[in-house]
Design an enzyme around this catalytic site. Structure first.
Site, mmCIF file in Angstrom:
data_model
loop_
_atom_site.group_PDB
_atom_site.id
_atom_site.type_symbol
_atom_site.label_atom_id
_atom_site.label_comp_id
_atom_site.label_asym_id
_atom_site.label_seq_id
_atom_site.Cartn_x
_atom_site.Cartn_y
_atom_site.Cartn_z
ATOM 1 N N SER A 1 80.277 64.435 -15.727
ATOM 2 C CA SER A 1 80.366 64.229 -14.294
ATOM 3 C C SER A 1 81.679 63.540 -13.978
ATOM 4 O O SER A 1 82.358 63.040 -14.875
ATOM 5 C CB SER A 1 79.194 63.362 -13.793
ATOM 6 O OG SER A 1 77.960 64.029 -13.958
ATOM 7 N N HIS A 2 82.018 63.508 -12.697
ATOM 8 C CA HIS A 2 83.221 62.812 -12.251
ATOM 9 C C HIS A 2 82.802 61.511 -11.583
ATOM 10 O O HIS A 2 81.888 61.509 -10.754
ATOM 11 C CB HIS A 2 84.009 63.681 -11.268
ATOM 12 C CG HIS A 2 85.394 63.195 -11.012
ATOM 13 N ND1 HIS A 2 85.665 62.067 -10.279
ATOM 14 C CD2 HIS A 2 86.600 63.670 -11.422
ATOM 15 C CE1 HIS A 2 86.964 61.869 -10.222
ATOM 16 N NE2 HIS A 2 87.556 62.825 -10.917
ATOM 17 N N PRO A 3 83.436 60.389 -11.920
ATOM 18 C CA PRO A 3 82.960 59.108 -11.394
ATOM 19 C C PRO A 3 83.146 58.920 -9.896
ATOM 20 O O PRO A 3 82.469 58.094 -9.295
ATOM 21 C CB PRO A 3 83.781 58.078 -12.183
ATOM 22 C CG PRO A 3 84.999 58.809 -12.630
ATOM 23 C CD PRO A 3 84.555 60.220 -12.874
#
Length: 376
Positions: free
Chosen positions: A229-231
């Site tokens: 995932s992307h933070p």
């Protein structure tokens, strides 16, 4: 081929006292661009020759990073071999070295000494921590720098730190050095002035860590490990399809979110819901955002989802393993010659009008020729 333009670095001589990955990466790119690269190895050879036997019986890193170079084995503590090295450098346009801290200077091959004799020379030193500072003399290897720079803290899944699975620091340092050398060669050609370039693995990864560092310094908290995932963007992650595949999607704008909700998820209500209206709201409610995507993806096969994502102009990628890369329809390969035949490698990532550089050399395979050329 008729009317083939000359390679941009044709006619230039690069002498490289190199080993392992970082410096060979830089000089590979110089060789591809047409420079003559003489790789100076210790009598027992670059230790990267022994890393593995994955390239059809030869070392994978070595075959990849040393195509198109000439190899000469020199004992630089021996006066005769040191004299050959000095005569090569007297004709060189570029000198690259990645020996241990201070080793080149102790051999009389430090950039200051060489450039005092030849101000036109471009010298490039590649090291773990650079020429000065409290860690300058420390040994440094790729994973150590990934750890020291904090890269492992933002890599991996939420529960465990992870090494980036390729030699990130080494490759990054080599490509950074190639860029700086190329810039220095432009100045050399225009003004006759050389350069002393110093690149360290730590500096490269520290610069690449700018965004997490700024989050820490100015917002009080660096992004955590997020796995696939992307933070700071949602939805931006991997989701299982109804037939067991993993698709990674990236929604880069609120307009794209609305298109995803209506055209792919079949949830027009989410397109208008205030709790999902902006990226900040979707990140704050990431669990709900991801759950909505995961629920819709789980009901459809990968092929249908890919078609719907394409129609909605939403970026996606399939989560591949190495076998998937090997069979990937978009992978370009080139054949590199080795003693036992050839190895099919990924093509150079820069597409240009000059061809690949050729075979990786056997140890000292050009030694007799180079000794005759640069001998007394």
């Amino acid at each position: 081929m008729q009317n083939q333009p000359p390679k941009p670095l044709a006619g230039l001589l690069v002498v490289s006292l190199e080993q392992a990955v970082a410096a060979p990466m830089a000089t590979l790119r110089l060789a591809e661009a047409g420079a003559r690269v003489i790789k100076v190895e210790r009598p027992e050879g670059d230790f990267a020759r022994g890393y593995d036997r994955a390239a059809n019986g030869e070392a994978s890193y070595f075959v990849w990073l040393n195509q198109g170079k000439e190899s000469v084995a020199l004992d630089l503590k021996a006066p005769g071999d040191r004299a050959i090295m000095r005569r090569m450098l007297a004709r060189a346009d570029v000198f690259v070295q990645n020996l241990a801290h201070g080793a080149a200077a102790r051999l009389g091959l430090g950039a200051a000494e060489l450039r005092e004799k030849d101000p036109r020379l471009v010298c490039c030193d590649i090291s773990g921590f650079g020429p000065d500072g409290p860690y300058a003399a420390r040994k440094a290897y790729d994973l150590l720098i990934q750890a020291e720079s904090g890269v492992v803290e933002v890599s991996g899944g939420p529960g465990e730190r992870g090494r980036v699975g390729v030699s990130l620091a080494d490759i990054g340092a080599g490509l950074t050095a190639f860029g700086a050398i190329s810039a220095a060669l432009v100045r050399q050609a225009r003004s006759g002035i050389g350069a002393h370039v110093a690149v360290s693995l730590f500096d490269v990864l520290a610069e690449w860590m700018t965004v997490p560092l700024l989050h820490h310094d100015y917002l009080g908290k660096a992004p955590g490990r997020a796995g696939l995932s992307h933070p700071s963007i949602a939805p931006y992650g991997a989701f299982a399809t109804g037939d067991g595949r993993l698709l990674l999607i990236s929604v880069q704008s609120d307009r794209e979110w609305r298109a995803l909700a209506r055209e792919v998820l079949g949830r027009p209500d989410l397109a208008e819901a205030p709790d999902f209206a902006t990226n900040n709201e979707r990140v704050a409610g990431r669990a709900e955002t991801d759950a909505a995507v995961a629920e819709a993806f789980a009901t459809q096969p990968a092929a249908a989802l890919k078609a719907a994502l394409d129609a909605a102009r939403i970026a996606w990628g399939e989560v591949n393993d190495v076998a998937g890369l090997s069979a990937h329809p978009h992978l370009r390969r080139v054949a590199a010659a080795i003693a036992g035949g050839e190895v099919r490698l990924p093509a150079s990532s820069a597409r240009a009008d000059w061809a690949g550089p050729g075979a990786a050399p056997a140890l000292d395979s050009h030694g007799a020729m180079i000794r005759a050329e640069f001998g007394p």
